[in-house]
Design a protein around this motif. Structure first.
Motif, short mmCIF file in Angstrom:
data_model
loop_
_atom_site.label_atom_id
_atom_site.label_comp_id
_atom_site.label_asym_id
_atom_site.label_seq_id
_atom_site.Cartn_x
_atom_site.Cartn_y
_atom_site.Cartn_z
N HIS A 152 0.82 -1.21 0.00
CA HIS A 152 0.00 0.00 0.00
C HIS A 152 0.85 1.26 0.00
N ARG A 153 1.95 1.24 0.73
CA ARG A 153 2.76 2.44 0.86
C ARG A 153 3.50 2.78 -0.43
N GLU A 162 -2.65 5.05 -4.56
CA GLU A 162 -3.20 4.99 -3.20
C GLU A 162 -2.74 6.19 -2.39
N ARG A 163 -1.48 6.57 -2.54
CA ARG A 163 -0.94 7.70 -1.80
C ARG A 163 -1.58 9.01 -2.26
N ARG A 221 -5.05 9.22 -0.75
CA ARG A 221 -4.98 9.55 0.67
C ARG A 221 -4.63 11.02 0.87
N THR A 222 -3.73 11.55 0.05
CA THR A 222 -3.36 12.97 0.15
C THR A 222 -4.55 13.86 -0.16
#
Length: 102
Positions: A2-3, A8-9, A12-13
């Motif tokens: 995920h990281r 995905e990042r 999230r941002t």
């Protein structure tokens, strides 16, 4: 995994940026207008993020051009404002301003 996923990042941002904008709304802001805040959230996030192609530019400047804050100022989202009502659109003794949201 995920990281390391860039998508995905990015999601999230944006989510964190949008929630921060919602937290700064006026207490009387009608929440059913939340979708009107998305374009400004996208704009401000693009102005804050750096371009991957040219690190001296923002993501916005890379895709469009340098943003002109003088011609299009940006205020905090959900700010209560007074909008002048034109003479031909109001009655004689009606208020000269209307309540609105930025």
């Amino acid at each position: 995994v995920h990281r390391r996923n860039a998508a995905e990042r990015a999601i999230r941002t944006f989510k964190n940026h949008f929630i921060a904008g919602l937290c700064s709304l006026d207490n009387n802001f009608p929440l059913y207008l939340w979708d009107k805040l998305v374009p400004q959230a996208e704009l401000t996030l693009s102005l804050l993020r750096g371009s991957r192609m040219n690190t001296k530019l923002s993501a916005w400047a890379q895709l469009n051009r340098t943003y002109d804050f003088n011609s299009k100022p940006i205020g905090p989202p959900g700010t209560k404002v007074l909008v002048h009502n034109k003479l031909h659109k109001r009655e004689t003794w009606a208020p000269h301003v209307l309540d609105a949201w930025y």
